[in-house]
Write a protein that holds these residues in place. Sequence first.
Motif, PDB file in Angstrom:
ATOM      1  N   ASP A   1       0.835  -1.210   0.000  1.00  0.00           N
ATOM      2  CA  ASP A   1       0.000   0.000   0.000  1.00  0.00           C
ATOM      3  C   ASP A   1       0.866   1.256   0.000  1.00  0.00           C
ATOM      4  O   ASP A   1       0.519   2.258  -0.615  1.00  0.00           O
ATOM      5  CB  ASP A   1      -0.915   0.016   1.227  1.00  0.00           C
ATOM      6  N   LEU A   2       1.997   1.172   0.718  1.00  0.00           N
ATOM      7  CA  LEU A   2       2.921   2.308   0.742  1.00  0.00           C
ATOM      8  C   LEU A   2       3.366   2.652  -0.682  1.00  0.00           C
ATOM      9  O   LEU A   2       3.442   3.825  -1.049  1.00  0.00           O
ATOM     10  CB  LEU A   2       4.133   1.978   1.622  1.00  0.00           C
ATOM     11  N   VAL A   3       3.626   1.618  -1.476  1.00  0.00           N
ATOM     12  CA  VAL A   3       4.045   1.845  -2.868  1.00  0.00           C
ATOM     13  C   VAL A   3       2.931   2.548  -3.644  1.00  0.00           C
ATOM     14  O   VAL A   3       3.178   3.511  -4.378  1.00  0.00           O
ATOM     15  CB  VAL A   3       4.426   0.507  -3.536  1.00  0.00           C
ATOM     16  N   ALA A   4       1.688   2.108  -3.430  1.00  0.00           N
ATOM     17  CA  ALA A   4       0.567   2.741  -4.135  1.00  0.00           C
ATOM     18  C   ALA A   4       0.377   4.179  -3.671  1.00  0.00           C
ATOM     19  O   ALA A   4       0.122   5.073  -4.482  1.00  0.00           O
ATOM     20  CB  ALA A   4      -0.711   1.939  -3.909  1.00  0.00           C
ATOM     21  N   ILE A   5       0.508   4.407  -2.358  1.00  0.00           N
ATOM     22  CA  ILE A   5       0.355   5.775  -1.832  1.00  0.00           C
ATOM     23  C   ILE A   5       1.426   6.679  -2.421  1.00  0.00           C
ATOM     24  O   ILE A   5       1.151   7.786  -2.889  1.00  0.00           O
ATOM     25  CB  ILE A   5       0.435   5.769  -0.289  1.00  0.00           C
ATOM     26  N   MET A   6       2.671   6.200  -2.408  1.00  0.00           N
ATOM     27  CA  MET A   6       3.762   7.016  -2.944  1.00  0.00           C
ATOM     28  C   MET A   6       3.560   7.328  -4.419  1.00  0.00           C
ATOM     29  O   MET A   6       3.868   8.423  -4.876  1.00  0.00           O
ATOM     30  CB  MET A   6       5.089   6.309  -2.736  1.00  0.00           C
ATOM     31  N   ALA A   7       3.021   6.350  -5.148  1.00  0.00           N
ATOM     32  CA  ALA A   7       2.838   6.550  -6.590  1.00  0.00           C
ATOM     33  C   ALA A   7       1.869   7.687  -6.875  1.00  0.00           C
ATOM     34  O   ALA A   7       2.039   8.427  -7.844  1.00  0.00           O
ATOM     35  CB  ALA A   7       2.340   5.262  -7.233  1.00  0.00           C
ATOM     36  N   THR A   8       0.859   7.866  -6.013  1.00  0.00           N
ATOM     37  CA  THR A   8      -0.110   8.922  -6.307  1.00  0.00           C
ATOM     38  C   THR A   8       0.417  10.303  -5.932  1.00  0.00           C
ATOM     39  O   THR A   8      -0.216  11.298  -6.255  1.00  0.00           O
ATOM     40  CB  THR A   8      -1.445   8.702  -5.582  1.00  0.00           C
ATOM     41  N   PHE A   9       1.527  10.364  -5.191  1.00  0.00           N
ATOM     42  CA  PHE A   9       2.115  11.683  -4.946  1.00  0.00           C
ATOM     43  C   PHE A   9       3.144  12.036  -6.011  1.00  0.00           C
ATOM     44  O   PHE A   9       3.602  13.167  -6.070  1.00  0.00           O
ATOM     45  CB  PHE A   9       2.737  11.752  -3.548  1.00  0.00           C
ATOM     46  N   ASP A  10       3.517  11.059  -6.829  1.00  0.00           N
ATOM     47  CA  ASP A  10       4.353  11.324  -8.001  1.00  0.00           C
ATOM     48  C   ASP A  10       5.646  12.052  -7.631  1.00  0.00           C
ATOM     49  O   ASP A  10       5.874  13.183  -8.039  1.00  0.00           O
ATOM     50  CB  ASP A  10       3.524  12.158  -9.011  1.00  0.00           C
ATOM     51  N   PHE A  11       6.467  11.385  -6.827  1.00  0.00           N
ATOM     52  CA  PHE A  11       7.704  12.042  -6.379  1.00  0.00           C
ATOM     53  C   PHE A  11       8.755  12.062  -7.474  1.00  0.00           C
ATOM     54  O   PHE A  11       8.933  11.083  -8.191  1.00  0.00           O
ATOM     55  CB  PHE A  11       8.281  11.317  -5.161  1.00  0.00           C
ATOM     56  N   VAL A  12       9.419  13.202  -7.569  1.00  0.00           N
ATOM     57  CA  VAL A  12      10.604  13.314  -8.399  1.00  0.00           C
ATOM     58  C   VAL A  12      11.726  13.637  -7.426  1.00  0.00           C
ATOM     59  O   VAL A  12      11.721  14.686  -6.791  1.00  0.00           O
ATOM     60  CB  VAL A  12      10.429  14.414  -9.467  1.00  0.00           C
ATOM     61  N   ILE A  13      12.675  12.740  -7.278  1.00  0.00           N
ATOM     62  CA  ILE A  13      13.632  12.866  -6.176  1.00  0.00           C
ATOM     63  C   ILE A  13      14.535  14.102  -6.294  1.00  0.00           C
ATOM     64  O   ILE A  13      14.764  14.782  -5.300  1.00  0.00           O
ATOM     65  CB  ILE A  13      14.466  11.576  -5.998  1.00  0.00           C
ATOM     66  N   PRO A  14      15.037  14.443  -7.479  1.00  0.00           N
ATOM     67  CA  PRO A  14      15.847  15.672  -7.549  1.00  0.00           C
ATOM     68  C   PRO A  14      15.080  16.920  -7.107  1.00  0.00           C
ATOM     69  O   PRO A  14      15.673  17.903  -6.685  1.00  0.00           O
ATOM     70  CB  PRO A  14      16.193  15.768  -9.039  1.00  0.00           C
ATOM     71  N   ASP A  15      13.761  16.861  -7.188  1.00  0.00           N
ATOM     72  CA  ASP A  15      12.926  17.966  -6.732  1.00  0.00           C
ATOM     73  C   ASP A  15      12.909  18.026  -5.204  1.00  0.00           C
ATOM     74  O   ASP A  15      12.893  19.099  -4.608  1.00  0.00           O
ATOM     75  CB  ASP A  15      11.509  17.734  -7.278  1.00  0.00           C
ATOM     76  N   ILE A  16      12.955  16.862  -4.564  1.00  0.00           N
ATOM     77  CA  ILE A  16      12.962  16.823  -3.105  1.00  0.00           C
ATOM     78  C   ILE A  16      14.328  17.257  -2.573  1.00  0.00           C
ATOM     79  O   ILE A  16      14.424  18.054  -1.646  1.00  0.00           O
ATOM     80  CB  ILE A  16      12.621  15.402  -2.619  1.00  0.00           C
ATOM     81  N   ASP A  17      15.376  16.738  -3.187  1.00  0.00           N
ATOM     82  CA  ASP A  17      16.728  16.986  -2.657  1.00  0.00           C
ATOM     83  C   ASP A  17      17.286  18.352  -3.048  1.00  0.00           C
ATOM     84  O   ASP A  17      18.030  18.953  -2.292  1.00  0.00           O
ATOM     85  CB  ASP A  17      17.677  15.898  -3.169  1.00  0.00           C
ATOM     86  N   ARG A  18      16.978  18.837  -4.182  1.00  0.00           N
ATOM     87  CA  ARG A  18      17.444  20.097  -4.755  1.00  0.00           C
ATOM     88  C   ARG A  18      18.970  20.226  -4.823  1.00  0.00           C
ATOM     89  O   ARG A  18      19.710  19.615  -4.229  1.00  0.00           O
ATOM     90  CB  ARG A  18      16.889  21.292  -3.972  1.00  0.00           C
TER      91      ARG A  18
END
Lengths: 375, 157
Positions: free
Chosen positions: A358-375
């Motif tokens: 479920d964690l994988v499904a939840i994360m998928a709907t937030f559509d993370f782009v990691i370089p955007d998080i880390d900057r």
Amino acid sequence: MKTEELIINPQGKTEEYFINMGPQHPATHGVLRLLLTLDGEIVRKVDADLGYIHRSIEKMTEFDTYRQIVHLTDRMDYLSAHMNNEAVCLAVEKGLQIEVSDRVKVIRTIMTELTRLSSHQLWWGVIGMDTGALTTFMYAFRDREMINDIFEETCGARLTMNYFVPGGLMWDIHPNFQKRVKDFIKHFKTKLPEYDTLLSDNVIFRKRTEGIGILSKEDAISFGVTGPGARASGVRCDLRKKHPYSAYDRVEFKEILGTKGDTFERYRVRILEMWESMHIIEQLIDNIPEGEILEKTKAVIKLPKGEFYQRVETARGEFGANIISDGKKSPYRMKFRSPGFSNLSVIDHLAKGWKVADLVAIMATFDFVIPDIDR
Amino acid sequence: MNKMKNENIKAIIQDWVPDLEFTEDSLEYVTVVVPRASLRHFLRKLRDDEQTKLDFMFCLTGVDYPKYLEVIYHLESTTLGLILVVKARTEDRGENAVLDTVSDLFRTAEFHEREVFDLLGVRFKGHPDLRRLFLTEDWVGHPLRKDYVDTVNIVKR
């Protein structure tokens, strides 16, 4: 059904243990490490370990000129490259107190909406993969390719465009631009319903997403969640409506809001947003006004002393560029408020009590782009 | 419209605390500097009061100045549409670089404060989990400070 309800014998609990999800994991879509505390298969705690792709972009801005800074921003959220560029351009224009022509505003809006479409297409392909349906990825890339070709023709690049510059655009649009965009809209209008038949109405997909990871409106606001993830919980956070910039005040579109706030609702909001994006482009594509594409600015831009903040709506939520200037050619300090960073902070709260899948499904709907998080 | 809202929120705050310092840094938003002792109290009031209802913190920025570190809180009301920028300053850049946490009032600040601690070295008193966020545990110094020199990775250009 929450897994806790399934446990018949409360004494039969397993011992808690840790497991690394990432930094190399197909479901994190980048180098993100989540340290999961698990009780059997149930998630008890999610501790995000960031920084695997931290490039200190905020520090680099302190040594770059404002024109150069624009080029750094599409390396953050590369799927919303145009929006990130736009935020910096608008913030610099705010400092210089110049207003770009209507032509620039309209072209910028078309470009950002095309970006939103291509980003949502990729997300749709990827959420299928995350929930076990590989076909979606191929469908999404077929349609996304057309947008990338349009970008390539006009901007000269397919991913990191750098087409917006402070004061306007790098150069005018390609003569083919309007025709190709119209062709794409015509094509995608027949293909988007396919997305629904393929995935949205799929029983397995529904069971993986409906009622899973429910985010309340209050939590969404408190955790600073923005974008489709927050709108699915009923938060009116679309900056295109709330604080219109560029040409968004002259187009008509609906702000898609959900009520349930579960994983499927977040999915549904994004699908419906694609229709709205096409609607926006349709209104503008035949009405690009004539005008200057670049306002006159000095070769090396110096901003007056002060603070200039610009918020834009990217495909993932609110992106903010905060320039703190001391009157020199580089900012004294520049802060980027990235949507993914705040959206990630809610994952621990959301995933508690759900299973790893479920964690994988939840994360998928937030559509993370990691370089955007880390900057 | 925005101008009216700005004057509105300025009047409300002046009504509460008459001697707060307003800065003219931003042409767009009302900016107010709050004494660090009353930071938590002030932000809680801004969040809960019926007149302001600033419940959404959309940005938290840390800035290094020669004599102190400054943290900028961008607040917005999701219901009333008001925006206010609150600034708080630490006593110095060394031992007393401490501010009270607001992570329990605005949960988004949990990550943001960890970032500011990591890159600028502001210690947030009362934060539930104040660890470095991006850099490794054994990293020395805080890279976003102006006097930080990284001899190995050559950040300075």
